[in-house]
Design an enzyme around this catalytic site. Structure first.
Site, PDB file in Angstrom:
ATOM      1  N   SER A  68     -18.022 124.666  21.094  1.00 53.08           N
ATOM      2  CA  SER A  68     -19.333 124.188  20.641  1.00 53.08           C
ATOM      3  C   SER A  68     -20.395 124.490  21.687  1.00 53.08           C
ATOM      4  O   SER A  68     -21.567 124.598  21.353  1.00 53.08           O
ATOM      5  CB  SER A  68     -19.325 122.677  20.430  1.00 53.08           C
ATOM      6  OG  SER A  68     -18.334 122.325  19.533  1.00 53.08           O
TER       7      SER A  68
ATOM      8  N   HIS B 265     -15.363 125.605  29.980  1.00 52.96           N
ATOM      9  CA  HIS B 265     -14.753 124.305  30.265  1.00 52.96           C
ATOM     10  C   HIS B 265     -13.348 124.280  29.679  1.00 52.96           C
ATOM     11  O   HIS B 265     -13.049 125.004  28.726  1.00 52.96           O
ATOM     12  CB  HIS B 265     -15.611 123.170  29.691  1.00 52.96           C
ATOM     13  CG  HIS B 265     -15.900 123.336  28.235  1.00 52.96           C
ATOM     14  ND1 HIS B 265     -16.947 124.085  27.759  1.00 52.96           N
ATOM     15  CD2 HIS B 265     -15.253 122.869  27.128  1.00 52.96           C
ATOM     16  CE1 HIS B 265     -16.941 124.067  26.442  1.00 52.96           C
ATOM     17  NE2 HIS B 265     -15.914 123.342  26.028  1.00 52.96           N
TER      18      HIS B 265
END
Ligand code: G7M
Length: 319
Positions: free
Chosen positions: A245, A250
Site C-alpha cells: 500500500s 518495509h
C-alpha cells in the site's frame, strides 16, 4: 498544536456521523465504516473512516472470566447438557472490547481502498511494471507516506519504537504495526521500516541490498524473542507485500498463529523475506527486475483499469 494535527477528543468522536458501511467481515470481526467528523470549534466536517476490530479474550483474562469479567449471563436456550448464553462484559480499561483506527481526513483513495470490491489476479510482467506500475508509483504524492517519514524522524509513534538500527544503508526502525493491539502475542504484528529512501518495493531490490535484507532478518529474529519471551524465532513470519500500500520499503513481522488474511499473509500478496534473499543470492542478482509477479488487485485500485485494458488479468492462456 495545529488544530488539524491534534487528535479528536472523545466528545468529538461521539459526534461521528455515520454515512455507510464500506466493508465488513464476520470471520475477522472487523468492519470499516465511513462517516463525517469535525472539531467542535469548526463548522466543516470531513470524511472519516473507522476501521473497527472486536478484540479477542486475552490469556490473562480467561482465568478470571467468570469471577470478574462477565457482568451478566443472558440465557438464550438449552438442550440436554448444552446451555447457551449471550454475555455482557464489565467495563475495564485494561481489557478493551474493540480496537479502532481512525483515518481522518480520509481521501477518496482511502475510501476506495477500504471498500468491499471485486478482486482479480493480475500477472505483472517486467514490461507491465516498467510501463504502467513504475510510472504510477512515481506519480504518487510523497504525502501518502508522510506517516513513514514521521516514524523515521521520530515525530510520530516515537515511544512505540522497539528497535532501531541507525546505519544508513542497512538500518531500520522496528515498531508495532497499527493493526496490532500490542498485547496479544498470538496476533503479534510488527513492521520494520528501512531508513534508506531509495527502495520503494520488491521490484527495486537487487544483490546490493542483500546486506540490508540479511541485517533485518538477523536483528529481528534475535530481538523479538528477547523482547517477547515465549515467542520463538521459528514462529515469526517475515515477509514483504507486493503490491504494497505504501511505497517505502518495509518488512512485515507476524506470529505464525496470526494466520488470517487480515494478518496480511495471503498468497499472491506476501513474499517471504527468506525467499527474497535466496532468489537474489542464489539465482539472479536482478531476480525481481526479471520476474513476472502475480498478485491480487481490487477493482477500486488506481491501477486496475489500465491492467484490465491491457489484458493483464489471469486467463487460462496467459502464463
Ligand atoms: O501493504 P503494505 O506492505 O504497504 O502494508 C503497510 C503496513 O503498514 C500495514 O500492515 C499497515 O497496517 C501498516 N501501517 C499503515 N499505517 C498508515 C501505519 C501507521 O501510521 N503506523 C504503523 N505503525 N503502521 C502503519
Amino acid at each position: 498544536m495545529d488544530e488539524i494535527q491534534r487528535a479528536p477528543t472523545s466528545e468529538e468522536l461521539k459526534n461521528f456521523e455515520f454515512i455507510q458501511v464500506l466493508n465488513e467481515d464476520p470471520r475477522t470481526k472487523t468492519a470499516n465504516i465511513l462517516g463525517k467528523l469535525k472539531f467542535s470549534s469548526s463548522e466543516v466536517s470531513q470524511d472519516a473512516i473507522l476501521l473497527l476490530e472486536k478484540l479477542h479474550f486475552g490469556s490473562q483474562e480467561l482465568p478470571i472470566l467468570s469471577k470478574e469479567r462477565i457482568l451478566q449471563w443472558i440465557a438464550t436456550d438449552k438442550n440436554d447438557i448444552y446451555h447457551w448464553y449471550n454475555g455482557l462484559l464489565t467495563k475495564n480499561e485494561k481489557w478493551p472490547d474493540f480496537k479502532v483506527t481512525l483515518i481522518w481526513p480520509a481521501t477518496e483513495a482511502h475510501i476506495r481502498k477500504y471498500s468491499s470490491q471485486p478482486r482479480y489476479l493480475i500477472r505483472e510482467t517486467p514490461h507491465i511494471y516498467e510501463t504502467i506500475v513504475k510510472p504510477y508509483i512515481e506519480s504518487i504524492p510523497p504525502s501518502r507516506i508522510q506517516w513513514v517519514y514521521n516514524i523515521l524522524a521520530k515525530e510520530s509513534e516515537a515511544e512505540r519504537i522497539l528497535l532501531e538500527v541507525e546505519e544508513e544503508s542497512t538500518g531500520f526502525i522496528l515498531l508495532p504495526d497499527m493493526k496490532w493491539d500490542t498485547v496479544t502475542l498470538e496476533s503479534l504484528y510488527l513492521v520494520a521500516i528501512v531508513h534508506r529512501k531509495d527502495v520503494r518495493c520488491i521490484r527495486d531490490l537487487n544483490d546490493t541490498h542483500l546486506p540490508l535484507l540479511k541485517n533485518l532478518r538477523r536483528q529481528i529474529l534475535q530481538f523479538v524473542p528477547q523482547k517477547y519471551p515465549g515467542v520463538r524465532s521459528d514462529e515469526l513470519r517475515l515477509f514483504v507485500h507486493y503490491l504494497p500500500s505504501y511505497y517505502h520499503f518495509h518488512v512485515h513481522v507476524t506470529h505464525l498463529r496470526n494466520d488470517t488474511i487480515a494478518g496480511g499473509i495471503a498468497i499472491a500478496k506476501a513474499y517471504l523475506l527468506d525467499d527474497i534473499i535466496e532468489n537474489l543470492e542464489r539465482f539472479t542478482k536482478d531476480y525481481y527486475k526479471r520476474a513476472t509477479l502475480t498478485y491480487v488487485l481490487g477493482e477500486n485500485d488506481p491501477l486496475f483499469s489500465q491492467m484490465n485494458d491491457i489484458g493483464a488479468r489471469v486467463t487460462p492462456d496467459i502464463l
